[in-house]
Write a protein that holds these residues in place. Structure first.
Motif, PDB file in Angstrom:
ATOM      1  N   LEU A  94       3.510  16.083  -2.024  1.00  0.00           N
ATOM      2  CA  LEU A  94       3.410  14.631  -2.192  1.00  0.00           C
ATOM      3  C   LEU A  94       1.990  14.227  -2.578  1.00  0.00           C
ATOM      4  O   LEU A  94       1.790  13.330  -3.396  1.00  0.00           O
ATOM      5  N   ASP A  95       1.014  14.886  -2.005  1.00  0.00           N
ATOM      6  CA  ASP A  95      -0.375  14.615  -2.363  1.00  0.00           C
ATOM      7  C   ASP A  95      -0.627  14.962  -3.827  1.00  0.00           C
ATOM      8  O   ASP A  95      -1.321  14.231  -4.538  1.00  0.00           O
ATOM      9  N   ALA A  96      -0.045  16.062  -4.290  1.00  0.00           N
ATOM     10  CA  ALA A  96      -0.252  16.502  -5.666  1.00  0.00           C
ATOM     11  C   ALA A  96       0.291  15.507  -6.686  1.00  0.00           C
ATOM     12  O   ALA A  96      -0.263  15.372  -7.778  1.00  0.00           O
ATOM     13  N   ILE A  97       1.362  14.786  -6.338  1.00  0.00           N
ATOM     14  CA  ILE A  97       1.929  13.829  -7.295  1.00  0.00           C
ATOM     15  C   ILE A  97       1.434  12.406  -7.057  1.00  0.00           C
ATOM     16  O   ILE A  97       1.852  11.473  -7.732  1.00  0.00           O
ATOM     17  N   GLY A  98       0.554  12.240  -6.080  1.00  0.00           N
ATOM     18  CA  GLY A  98      -0.017  10.921  -5.820  1.00  0.00           C
ATOM     19  C   GLY A  98       0.834  10.016  -4.957  1.00  0.00           C
ATOM     20  O   GLY A  98       0.648   8.801  -4.961  1.00  0.00           O
ATOM     21  N   ALA A  99       1.770  10.586  -4.210  1.00  0.00           N
ATOM     22  CA  ALA A  99       2.615   9.781  -3.320  1.00  0.00           C
ATOM     23  C   ALA A  99       1.802   9.312  -2.118  1.00  0.00           C
ATOM     24  O   ALA A  99       0.733   9.836  -1.821  1.00  0.00           O
ATOM     25  N   LYS A 104      -2.651  11.475   4.556  1.00  0.00           N
ATOM     26  CA  LYS A 104      -1.414  10.853   4.074  1.00  0.00           C
ATOM     27  C   LYS A 104      -0.668  10.231   5.248  1.00  0.00           C
ATOM     28  O   LYS A 104      -0.717  10.722   6.367  1.00  0.00           O
ATOM     29  N   SER A 105       0.042   9.148   4.970  1.00  0.00           N
ATOM     30  CA  SER A 105       0.839   8.489   6.008  1.00  0.00           C
ATOM     31  C   SER A 105       2.018   9.366   6.383  1.00  0.00           C
ATOM     32  O   SER A 105       2.720   9.888   5.519  1.00  0.00           O
ATOM     33  N   LEU A 106       2.247   9.526   7.663  1.00  0.00           N
ATOM     34  CA  LEU A 106       3.367  10.293   8.191  1.00  0.00           C
ATOM     35  C   LEU A 106       4.026   9.445   9.269  1.00  0.00           C
ATOM     36  O   LEU A 106       3.415   9.140  10.287  1.00  0.00           O
ATOM     37  N   VAL A 107       5.264   9.041   9.007  1.00  0.00           N
ATOM     38  CA  VAL A 107       5.963   8.129   9.901  1.00  0.00           C
ATOM     39  C   VAL A 107       7.197   8.821  10.459  1.00  0.00           C
ATOM     40  O   VAL A 107       8.009   9.349   9.704  1.00  0.00           O
ATOM     41  N   GLN A 108       7.327   8.840  11.778  1.00  0.00           N
ATOM     42  CA  GLN A 108       8.508   9.392  12.440  1.00  0.00           C
ATOM     43  C   GLN A 108       9.365   8.234  12.912  1.00  0.00           C
ATOM     44  O   GLN A 108       8.924   7.415  13.731  1.00  0.00           O
ATOM     45  N   VAL A 109      10.591   8.133  12.391  1.00  0.00           N
ATOM     46  CA  VAL A 109      11.493   7.032  12.729  1.00  0.00           C
ATOM     47  C   VAL A 109      12.910   7.564  12.873  1.00  0.00           C
ATOM     48  O   VAL A 109      13.206   8.693  12.531  1.00  0.00           O
ATOM     49  N   SER A 110      13.778   6.715  13.395  1.00  0.00           N
ATOM     50  CA  SER A 110      15.194   7.047  13.479  1.00  0.00           C
ATOM     51  C   SER A 110      15.954   6.120  12.531  1.00  0.00           C
ATOM     52  O   SER A 110      15.413   5.152  12.020  1.00  0.00           O
ATOM     53  N   PHE A 111      17.207   6.424  12.310  1.00  0.00           N
ATOM     54  CA  PHE A 111      18.023   5.574  11.445  1.00  0.00           C
ATOM     55  C   PHE A 111      18.307   4.226  12.072  1.00  0.00           C
ATOM     56  O   PHE A 111      18.673   3.284  11.410  1.00  0.00           O
ATOM     57  N   HIS A 141       0.807  -1.214   0.000  1.00  0.00           N
ATOM     58  CA  HIS A 141       0.000   0.000   0.000  1.00  0.00           C
ATOM     59  C   HIS A 141       0.845   1.272   0.000  1.00  0.00           C
ATOM     60  O   HIS A 141       0.298   2.374   0.026  1.00  0.00           O
ATOM     61  N   PHE A 142       2.158   1.133   0.008  1.00  0.00           N
ATOM     62  CA  PHE A 142       3.048   2.298   0.037  1.00  0.00           C
ATOM     63  C   PHE A 142       4.035   2.162  -1.117  1.00  0.00           C
ATOM     64  O   PHE A 142       5.039   1.483  -1.011  1.00  0.00           O
ATOM     65  N   HIS A 143       3.707   2.804  -2.228  1.00  0.00           N
ATOM     66  CA  HIS A 143       4.526   2.669  -3.438  1.00  0.00           C
ATOM     67  C   HIS A 143       5.477   3.841  -3.660  1.00  0.00           C
ATOM     68  O   HIS A 143       6.543   3.672  -4.240  1.00  0.00           O
ATOM     69  N   LEU A 144       5.096   5.022  -3.227  1.00  0.00           N
ATOM     70  CA  LEU A 144       5.896   6.208  -3.499  1.00  0.00           C
ATOM     71  C   LEU A 144       5.829   7.139  -2.296  1.00  0.00           C
ATOM     72  O   LEU A 144       4.755   7.378  -1.739  1.00  0.00           O
ATOM     73  N   GLY A 145       6.976   7.644  -1.889  1.00  0.00           N
ATOM     74  CA  GLY A 145       7.020   8.552  -0.747  1.00  0.00           C
ATOM     75  C   GLY A 145       8.319   9.323  -0.731  1.00  0.00           C
ATOM     76  O   GLY A 145       9.110   9.260  -1.670  1.00  0.00           O
ATOM     77  N   ALA A 146       8.539  10.049   0.349  1.00  0.00           N
ATOM     78  CA  ALA A 146       9.751  10.841   0.502  1.00  0.00           C
ATOM     79  C   ALA A 146      10.195  10.751   1.954  1.00  0.00           C
ATOM     80  O   ALA A 146       9.414  10.389   2.837  1.00  0.00           O
ATOM     81  N   GLY A 147      11.439  11.098   2.189  1.00  0.00           N
ATOM     82  CA  GLY A 147      11.983  11.120   3.534  1.00  0.00           C
ATOM     83  C   GLY A 147      12.722  12.417   3.789  1.00  0.00           C
ATOM     84  O   GLY A 147      13.409  12.920   2.903  1.00  0.00           O
ATOM     85  N   LEU A 148      12.568  12.958   4.979  1.00  0.00           N
ATOM     86  CA  LEU A 148      13.284  14.161   5.399  1.00  0.00           C
ATOM     87  C   LEU A 148      14.104  13.835   6.635  1.00  0.00           C
ATOM     88  O   LEU A 148      13.612  13.193   7.559  1.00  0.00           O
ATOM     89  N   VAL A 149      15.352  14.294   6.643  1.00  0.00           N
ATOM     90  CA  VAL A 149      16.228  14.079   7.792  1.00  0.00           C
ATOM     91  C   VAL A 149      16.228  15.343   8.638  1.00  0.00           C
ATOM     92  O   VAL A 149      16.630  16.414   8.171  1.00  0.00           O
ATOM     93  N   SER A 150      15.770  15.221   9.867  1.00  0.00           N
ATOM     94  CA  SER A 150      15.739  16.312  10.851  1.00  0.00           C
ATOM     95  C   SER A 150      15.240  17.637  10.275  1.00  0.00           C
ATOM     96  O   SER A 150      15.952  18.639  10.293  1.00  0.00           O
ATOM     97  N   PRO A 151      14.004  17.683   9.765  1.00  0.00           N
ATOM     98  CA  PRO A 151      13.510  18.957   9.225  1.00  0.00           C
ATOM     99  C   PRO A 151      13.437  20.008  10.327  1.00  0.00           C
ATOM    100  O   PRO A 151      13.120  19.699  11.473  1.00  0.00           O
ATOM    101  N   GLN A 152      13.717  21.252   9.985  1.00  0.00           N
ATOM    102  CA  GLN A 152      13.782  22.323  10.974  1.00  0.00           C
ATOM    103  C   GLN A 152      12.645  23.332  10.872  1.00  0.00           C
ATOM    104  O   GLN A 152      12.437  24.111  11.784  1.00  0.00           O
TER     105      GLN A 152
END
Length: 80
Positions: free
Chosen positions: A39-44, A72-79, A16-27
């Motif tokens: 991301l919503d506009a491009i169908g991610a 939209k799915s929003l996941v907060q994770v660490s490396f 169910h998760f085909h396309l997405g993006a990741g941000l490292v420590s957004p400020q």
């Protein structure tokens, strides 16, 4: 009662998760919301926030997402 939706990697199914993006420590919370909206506009399917950063539920983030944060799915994770 209202609660924030907190997703983890275990909650994301690859089929169910085909396309997405990741941000490292957004400020900037406004940038997080804008990226969600883009991301919503491009169908991610969602966004990964890696290693902390701003609160994605900050009022500036909510406003910039124009509501996208609620479907939209929003996941907060660490490396780790």
């Amino acid at each position: 009662m209202v609660r924030q939706r907190r997703l983890g990697l275990i909650d994301i199914l690859p089929e169910h998760f085909h396309l997405g993006a990741g941000l490292v420590s957004p400020q900037d919370p406004g940038n997080v919301g804008t990226i969600l909206r883009s991301l919503d506009a491009i169908g991610a399917d969602g966004l990964f926030l890696l290693d902390g950063g701003v609160d994605p539920y900050h009022p500036s983030s909510i406003r910039a997402s124009m509501g996208t944060i609620f479907w939209k799915s929003l996941v907060q994770v660490s490396f780790e």
